[in-house]
Design a protein around this motif. Structure first.
Motif, short mmCIF file in Angstrom:
data_model
loop_
_atom_site.label_atom_id
_atom_site.label_comp_id
_atom_site.label_asym_id
_atom_site.label_seq_id
_atom_site.Cartn_x
_atom_site.Cartn_y
_atom_site.Cartn_z
N ALA A 6 0.84 -1.20 0.00
CA ALA A 6 0.00 0.00 0.00
C ALA A 6 0.87 1.24 0.00
CB ALA A 6 -0.89 0.00 1.23
N GLN A 164 -0.99 2.77 5.52
CA GLN A 164 -1.90 1.67 5.19
C GLN A 164 -1.07 0.44 4.86
OE1 GLN A 164 -5.52 2.44 2.80
NE2 GLN A 164 -4.75 0.88 1.40
N ARG A 166 -1.18 -4.19 4.50
CA ARG A 166 -1.97 -5.33 4.04
C ARG A 166 -1.69 -6.52 4.94
NH1 ARG A 166 -5.52 -2.72 0.89
NH2 ARG A 166 -4.58 -1.71 -0.91
N ASP A 192 -11.33 -8.12 2.52
CA ASP A 192 -10.61 -6.86 2.62
C ASP A 192 -9.40 -7.07 3.52
OD1 ASP A 192 -9.75 -4.28 2.81
OD2 ASP A 192 -11.60 -3.45 3.61
N THR A 194 -7.08 -4.69 4.23
CA THR A 194 -6.53 -3.38 4.57
C THR A 194 -6.30 -3.23 6.08
OG1 THR A 194 -7.73 -2.43 2.71
CG2 THR A 194 -6.87 -0.90 4.35
N ARG A 400 -14.95 -0.41 2.72
CA ARG A 400 -14.49 -0.33 1.34
C ARG A 400 -15.17 0.82 0.61
NH1 ARG A 400 -13.91 -6.33 -1.33
NH2 ARG A 400 -12.63 -7.30 0.27
#
Length: 465
Positions: A6, A164, A166, A192, A194, A400
């Motif tokens: 990210a 950010q 992952r 997701d 994130t 999201r």
């Protein structure tokens, strides 16, 4: 699909701008480990009721935020299960508000949602281990007041810089097998991954790390008789060992997300999951420049190739702050009576049936009082970022959607925050599949859509868009 790193900022001219907030910050923590012997029966198949030990300690961590509007705001990140009754949530949060002299818009109390913690329901005081619950709820409130006061009184000028990352821990948990909707890892599903991270520093030194990730802490289930913060405990240890500062975890929009490997009594699995998330957090933190800096193109050096030289340079930060407390009317589906539910579930084992009926009964007390329900939403803007909390268990589409509509804005989305409204908000497709989250919730299809639109309007207003 291969995961991509990210970005840690947005390219603007000759610099990479890291989202940041210049704000007065204070941090404090209290140990809230439940006493051994407290009621910790959170699973229908459990043939035991009292906890028999502690896997890892539980923490309540307070983060005080005071922006240029001068209005203190307090985030309490709490290792806890979930509120089963409106009265208990209001009792604890109300005591903290009174003890600190805060208004409702100034406090967000966010539960991690571990499924291996103490039962947070004073109405269960007559059950085995339940006699310890009222005292534990009082201790939670006292810890919130003490940590909150210390954080507020100790607030000093600092920075929050946002990154950010992952993490592949979370997976879709809506498996359909032989036409039956199950709650378990769905290899064909999308998740997701994130992780939103806030690095909080004062005078160039890290004071705390805020971690927002969406994944049900359901690693440990009925087989384990120890209370545990689940994967959050090991994650916190990893991050705190590296940063020498407290780490706050807040649960994201995880209605349909959970670890692939779960429902076990093996605490080493929970620790492995926590290490996975912890290392993802550290990787994102290490991609940030030094506190207060942003990476800037410093020139070109001629070598065998022309080399672009990037270096950290001091950067400005936004100190604006604002907040709002709103609500959205959500529709109810046609609800069966408790007698009808008892008849529907008459053939499952008695322990699981009583667990289901108890949850259905609690949902009807204090939250449902008409054809629709008023679902509350808290939102704070702090500099470049927005923190948004609500008490339900929304599917990940909520976060999201918000992040897609406001690209470049760090948005911390928190389920299980304040109350009332401890209900699932599934997608319409989940209703069509007959997913557990869809038949368990009293909300009708479309409730998630309404929450998304409302939250989008709230965020847009805070950002002045």
């Amino acid at each position: 699909m291969a995961q991509q790193a990210a970005p840690v900022g947005t390219m603007i001219g000759d610099r990479i701008r890291v989202p940041r907030t210049r704000i007065r910050v204070g941090v404090s923590r209290r140990d809230i480990t439940p006493p051994v012997g407290i009621r910790a029966k959170n699973w229908g198949p459990a043939d035991w009721e009292r906890s028999e030990g502690v896997h890892r300690p539980f923490a309540l961590t307070a983060l005080a935020l005071i922006g240029d509007d001068g209005r203190p705001r307090l985030l309490l990140a709490v290792d806890g299960t979930w509120w089963r009754r409106v009265a208990d949530e209001q009792g604890v949060r109300g005591a903290i508000l009174d003890g600190l002299g805060l208004e409702p818009d100034q406090l967000m109390l966010s539960l991690s949602h571990t499924h291996a913690g103490a039962v947070l329901c004073a109405a269960d005081a007559h059950l085995s281990g339940g006699e310890l619950i009222p005292g534990y709820l009082e201790a939670l409130a006292a810890a919130g007041i003490a940590a909150g006061r210390e954080a507020l009184d100790g607030a000093e000028p600092g920075l929050i810089e946002w990154a950010q990352g992952r993490c592949a821990l979370a997976a879709d948990r809506e498996l359909v097998l032989d036409g039956r909707a199950l709650v378990g890892f769905n290899p064909a599903g999308d998740a997701d991954d994130t992780v939103v991270i806030g690095r909080i520093s004062v005078g160039g030194r890290v004071r705390a790390t805020l971690v927002n990730y969406a994944c049900h802490p359901t690693t440990l289930a009925w087989q384990s008789r120890e209370v545990s913060p689940d994967y959050v405990g090991a994650m916190r240890e990893i991050v705190e060992s590296a940063t020498d500062a407290p780490c706050l975890f807040v649960q994201g929009a995880s209605g349909e997300l959970a670890p692939r490997e779960q429902y076990t009594g093996d605490v080493s699995v929970a620790d492995r999951h926590g290490r996975s998330l912890g290392h993802a957090v550290l990787a994102a933190l290490d991609a940030l420049p030094a506190p207060g800096d942003e990476v800037t193109l410093d020139g070109v050096v001629e070598s065998g190739a022309p080399l672009a030289i990037w270096a950290g340079r001091p950067a400005e930060a936004d100190g604006s702050a604002s907040g709002t407390t709103t609500s959205v009317d959500l529709p109810l589906r046609d609800l069966p009576t408790l007698d009808e539910l008892a008849e529907e579930w008459k053939d499952i084992d008695p322990r699981s049936r009583e667990e289901r009926l108890g949850r259905a009964r609690n949902l009807r007390e204090g939250y449902i009082d008409g054809p629709t329900v008023r679902h509350p939403v808290w939102a704070w803007r702090v500099g470049d970022a927005v923190l948004l909390g609500h008490p339900g268990e929304a599917y990940s589409r909520l976060q999201r959607t918000l992040r897609a509509r406001f690209p470049g804005v760090p948005i911390v989305v928190m389920n299980l925050t304040n109350g009332p409204g401890f209900v699932y908000l599934p997608t319409r497709e989940a209703y069509d599949r007959g997913a557990y989250q869809a038949w368990q919730t009293p909300l009708a299809p479309g409730a998630l859509d309404l929450l998304e639109e409302h939250a989008s309007r709230v965020v847009a207003e805070l950002l002045g868009r």
